[in-house]
Design a protein around this motif. Sequence first.
Motif, short mmCIF file in Angstrom:
data_model
loop_
_atom_site.label_atom_id
_atom_site.label_comp_id
_atom_site.label_asym_id
_atom_site.label_seq_id
_atom_site.Cartn_x
_atom_site.Cartn_y
_atom_site.Cartn_z
N GLY A 1 3.11 19.13 -18.08
CA GLY A 1 1.82 18.56 -18.44
C GLY A 1 0.86 18.53 -17.27
N ILE A 2 -0.44 18.25 -17.59
CA ILE A 2 -1.48 18.14 -16.58
C ILE A 2 -2.06 16.73 -16.68
CG2 ILE A 2 -3.67 19.05 -15.72
CD1 ILE A 2 -2.97 21.68 -17.06
N ASN A 3 -1.92 15.95 -15.64
CA ASN A 3 -2.40 14.57 -15.64
C ASN A 3 -3.92 14.57 -15.78
OD1 ASN A 3 0.27 13.66 -15.08
ND2 ASN A 3 -0.06 14.17 -12.92
N SER A 4 -4.44 13.85 -16.81
CA SER A 4 -5.86 13.98 -17.13
C SER A 4 -6.58 12.66 -17.35
CB SER A 4 -6.05 14.85 -18.38
OG SER A 4 -5.47 16.12 -18.19
N LEU B 1 -9.92 21.60 -19.41
CA LEU B 1 -9.18 22.46 -18.49
C LEU B 1 -10.15 23.38 -17.76
CD1 LEU B 1 -6.17 23.41 -20.79
CD2 LEU B 1 -6.12 21.85 -18.83
N ALA B 2 -9.76 23.78 -16.55
CA ALA B 2 -10.55 24.71 -15.75
C ALA B 2 -9.63 25.47 -14.82
CB ALA B 2 -11.63 23.98 -14.96
N HIS C 1 -4.75 31.69 -8.40
CA HIS C 1 -5.37 30.90 -9.46
C HIS C 1 -4.78 29.48 -9.46
CE1 HIS C 1 -6.33 34.97 -11.24
NE2 HIS C 1 -7.51 34.35 -11.27
N ILE C 2 -5.68 28.52 -9.60
CA ILE C 2 -5.31 27.10 -9.58
C ILE C 2 -5.81 26.47 -10.87
CG2 ILE C 2 -5.61 24.89 -8.41
CD1 ILE C 2 -6.08 26.52 -5.82
N LEU C 3 -4.92 25.77 -11.56
CA LEU C 3 -5.25 25.10 -12.82
C LEU C 3 -5.57 23.63 -12.54
CD1 LEU C 3 -5.47 25.35 -15.91
CD2 LEU C 3 -3.02 24.82 -16.04
N THR C 4 -6.65 23.13 -13.13
CA THR C 4 -7.06 21.75 -12.93
C THR C 4 -7.80 21.26 -14.18
OG1 THR C 4 -8.25 20.25 -11.43
CG2 THR C 4 -9.24 22.41 -11.84
N ASN C 5 -8.41 20.07 -14.09
CA ASN C 5 -9.18 19.52 -15.19
C ASN C 5 -10.63 19.97 -15.12
OD1 ASN C 5 -7.25 16.55 -15.12
ND2 ASN C 5 -7.39 17.92 -16.86
N ASN C 6 -11.25 20.09 -16.28
CA ASN C 6 -12.67 20.43 -16.32
C ASN C 6 -13.53 19.34 -15.70
OD1 ASN C 6 -15.14 21.86 -17.35
ND2 ASN C 6 -15.30 19.94 -18.52
N HIS C 7 -13.19 18.08 -15.95
CA HIS C 7 -14.04 17.01 -15.43
C HIS C 7 -13.97 16.90 -13.90
CE1 HIS C 7 -10.25 14.56 -15.88
NE2 HIS C 7 -10.70 14.02 -14.76
N VAL C 8 -13.01 17.56 -13.26
CA VAL C 8 -12.93 17.54 -11.81
C VAL C 8 -13.97 18.49 -11.21
CG1 VAL C 8 -11.47 18.08 -9.82
CG2 VAL C 8 -10.49 16.89 -11.78
N VAL C 9 -14.18 19.67 -11.82
CA VAL C 9 -15.06 20.70 -11.24
C VAL C 9 -16.36 20.86 -12.02
CG1 VAL C 9 -13.09 21.98 -10.32
CG2 VAL C 9 -13.96 22.52 -12.59
N GLU C 10 -16.56 20.04 -13.02
CA GLU C 10 -17.74 20.22 -13.87
C GLU C 10 -19.06 20.12 -13.11
OE1 GLU C 10 -19.36 18.51 -18.17
OE2 GLU C 10 -17.96 17.32 -16.96
N GLY D 1 -4.94 19.91 -8.29
CA GLY D 1 -4.66 21.15 -9.01
C GLY D 1 -3.34 21.73 -8.53
N PHE D 2 -2.89 22.80 -9.18
CA PHE D 2 -1.64 23.44 -8.75
C PHE D 2 -1.73 24.94 -9.01
CE2 PHE D 2 -1.20 21.74 -13.00
CZ PHE D 2 -0.64 22.77 -13.73
N VAL D 3 -1.05 25.69 -8.15
CA VAL D 3 -1.09 27.15 -8.17
C VAL D 3 -0.23 27.65 -9.32
CG1 VAL D 3 -0.66 29.24 -6.83
CG2 VAL D 3 -1.38 27.13 -5.66
N ILE D 4 -0.80 28.60 -10.12
CA ILE D 4 -0.07 29.07 -11.31
C ILE D 4 0.33 30.54 -11.22
CG2 ILE D 4 -1.12 27.35 -12.82
CD1 ILE D 4 -3.09 29.48 -13.76
N ASP D 5 -0.11 31.28 -10.21
CA ASP D 5 0.32 32.66 -10.06
C ASP D 5 0.18 33.07 -8.60
OD1 ASP D 5 -2.39 33.13 -9.66
OD2 ASP D 5 -2.72 33.93 -11.67
N ASN D 6 0.54 34.33 -8.32
CA ASN D 6 0.47 34.82 -6.93
C ASN D 6 -0.88 35.42 -6.59
OD1 ASN D 6 0.62 37.10 -8.49
ND2 ASN D 6 2.50 37.90 -7.56
#
Length: 496
Positions: free
Chosen positions: A365-368, A273-274, A233-242, A225-230
């Motif tokens: 992009g987000i590698n998925s 997405l998650a 919050h971290i953006l990642t794939n749904n299938h990673v945290v489902e 995942g990667f940080v998107i704000d201060n």
Amino acid sequence: MSDDAEPTVPNPATAEPTAPLPVTPASADPLANAPRPAAGGPAAPGSPLSASAPPAPGVGAMPLQAPGSDAAYRQTVGGRSTTQRSFGRPEPQQGGFRPLYQGQAWPTEQPPYRPAYLPPPPADWHQQQARSYTSEPPKVNRVVTIAALVALVIGVLAGAGAATAVVALDGNNAPIAQQPDPPIGTGADPRIKTGSVSAVAATLLPSVVQLKVQGADNSNATGSGFVIDNLGHILTNNHVVESAAKGGSIQVVTNDNKTATARLVGRSPAYDLAVVQVAGLTAPSVQFGRSEAAIVGQDVVAIGSPLGLAGTVTSGIISAKNRPVTTGDDTGQASSYISALQTDAAINPGNSGGPLVDMNARVIGINSAIATVAGAGEGQSGSIGLGFAIPIDQARRTAQQIIATGQASYPVIGASVDMTFEGGGRVSAVTPRSPAAKAGLRVGDVITAINNQTVDSAEVLIVAIRTHQPGEAVRLAYERAGRSRTVTLTLGQQIG
């Protein structure tokens, strides 16, 4: 006449009177016994001249040479030409002038050429002859030149003194330290060239994290995942945290190997997405780019934790755009339909959720997902140069909805399509009072285009619809009973 000297004709007007010559015995003068001419007459050939009888005109004069002759430049003694240069001791020369009669004047003209003594040549005579045909360089003051050279040497030694190892005084010849290479970048680390993969990695690695997920059913998953704000919050794939959606834990490991527990903010199975959040996270946020502006062939970099190897960096290019991709391995997992960016950058299990960035270190992009060879068994799947990333333009909108409401919506037309039909999207069911029902679509209609984009399968139709937003108007082309028709409808929305 003697051969020792050649007499000249005296000038009677300027001749000075001289005393009579003494009489010489016959034994001493070979000319004494020769017959004498009469007074006032010409001298007999071979007869001596007396003081009272001047020589006849032309007698004893050096004859003139023909024009162009080189006789004046040749010696008459020994038959050797004086044009041949000689060195060493001087050759014997003719005797001095001796008057043939009393009162003869000293000759006023010298022979055209008088051989002179020449010193022996110097050792570098041939080099001197060669230099005589070249221009002589300007003379430089030796004192000024030596002073300039000394100053130059001192300057060089002073500049290199800090980086040069000094040879030990005890006689050990230690190697001299190599001069460092010149800087190639302008950032904090001069070894990193601006715009290179190294520069991208140095910028993005602090913002990329590894996710370790423990499900309520004791299932395990890893991803990125990667940080998107201060706000953490971290953006990642749904299938990673489902697997942790209904209980479990999510651990975040930062690039400096710090671990923290994250909470699940929300997810969107439709877009895979998650968003998770870590309180007090100090990692910097990324900079977003525009996936719409990406072009096929441009360089990209993928960062993530493939197979649990955190902080892995790979590079490649954009291989294609708007590639219809469906994720979901089994019937129990919701399928996601994305219009993906295709890349040949190496992506493996564990890269999911990590960023795909351009050479300006901006996320596009987000590698998925990855494509695998048909028939590959478990543990044999991996990168074959076909990776897919969710465009960041869509991911940003979805992430904003999740952060704001905990959920996200996606657009629909209110109709189901046959997933096994080829050649378009054949309608299998129509929801009452849906946009499709209001537009007059019926079961059996085959949708062939949306906004002039060709539709040749059900997956392509779903992906094309989900590139829009709820409330947008789209134009559909479809066939019914062999006749082509068009209709415009407004997209509805659904949570998911």
